[in-house]
Design an enzyme around this catalytic site. Structure first.
Site, short mmCIF file in Angstrom:
data_model
loop_
_atom_site.label_atom_id
_atom_site.label_comp_id
_atom_site.label_asym_id
_atom_site.label_seq_id
_atom_site.Cartn_x
_atom_site.Cartn_y
_atom_site.Cartn_z
N ASP A 107 -5.04 -3.76 59.06
CA ASP A 107 -5.90 -4.55 59.95
C ASP A 107 -7.31 -3.99 59.84
OD1 ASP A 107 -6.75 -6.22 62.01
OD2 ASP A 107 -5.91 -5.00 63.59
N ASP A 163 5.16 -6.12 65.60
CA ASP A 163 5.52 -6.37 66.98
C ASP A 163 4.33 -6.80 67.83
OD1 ASP A 163 4.27 -3.70 66.91
OD2 ASP A 163 4.82 -3.62 69.03
#
Ligand code: IMP
Ligand code: MG
Length: 183
Positions: A107, A163
């Protein structure tokens, strides 16, 4: 769990289980070529990389060793904190070893840039990164990645190890989380 079981929580299914397996097979062929004749240690980043590791390692038609690290860079939210801590270190001495870090997503790049330099300081023969997903628009650190499955838009995705607040990791597919779930 299939995407149909959490349909209302997802904006879309980005990659199906079959697409993911096909991509991992492609990545495995490249890895086999690049490390031919070398011993290889795969280092998985807990907990998100568990599914990628399980499937990528089995897609490889060669011997590999597997070890794990756990680092924390996120709380329970959807934004990077930038703070990295080792929660579980390797059990393996990597000096002189070829190391491939296996992760599910890059990310901001903060976690893997920190982890790569941490492992590089242990005198390995090489340290490279393989990740299933990468978000180029979110990059805060320039991380040199050897194997990338897909570059994706800067959206929060779940499933296949990824998640939100410890849920959706066991989803077979990867989907974009609907804002109402975290909003
Ligand atoms: P970083 O921002 O590159 O340091 O990412 C660190 C970790 O944040 C990743 O290994 C994931 O565990 C988590 N992460 C980043 N983006 C997402 C996402 O879209 N969904 C779920 N987890 C994510
Ligand atoms: Mg992770």
């Amino acid at each position: 769990m299939d995407a149909s079981s959490v349909q209302g929580d997802l904006v879309d299914v980005m990659f199906t289980e079959a697409q993911i397996q096909a991509k991992l097979a492609e990545m495995a062929r490249q890895i086999e070529r690049d490390y031919e004749g070398e011993e290889l240690l795969l280092v998985g980043v807990l907990r998100g990389a568990v599914m990628v590791m399980a499937d990528l390692a089995r897609a490889l038609d060669r011997h590999v060793e597997i070890d794990w690290m756990a680092v924390s860079s996120y709380g329970s939210g959807t934004k990077s904190s930038g703070v990295v801590r080792i929660l579980k270190d390797l059990d393996t001495d990597i000096s002189g070893r070829h190391v491939l870090i296996v992760d599910e997503i890059i990310d901001t790049g903060l976690t893997l840039s920190w982890l790569t330099s941490n492992l590089a300081s242990r005198d390995p023969a090489s340290v490279e990164i393989g990740t299933l997903l990468r978000k180029p628009e979110a990059a805060k650190m320039d991380v040199d990645v050897k194997y990338v499955g897909w570059d994706i838009p800067n959206e929060f995705v779940v499933g296949y190890g990824l998640d939100y607040d410890e849920r959706y990791r066991n989803l077979r597919d990867i989907g974009t989380l609907a804002p109402h779930v975290y909003g």
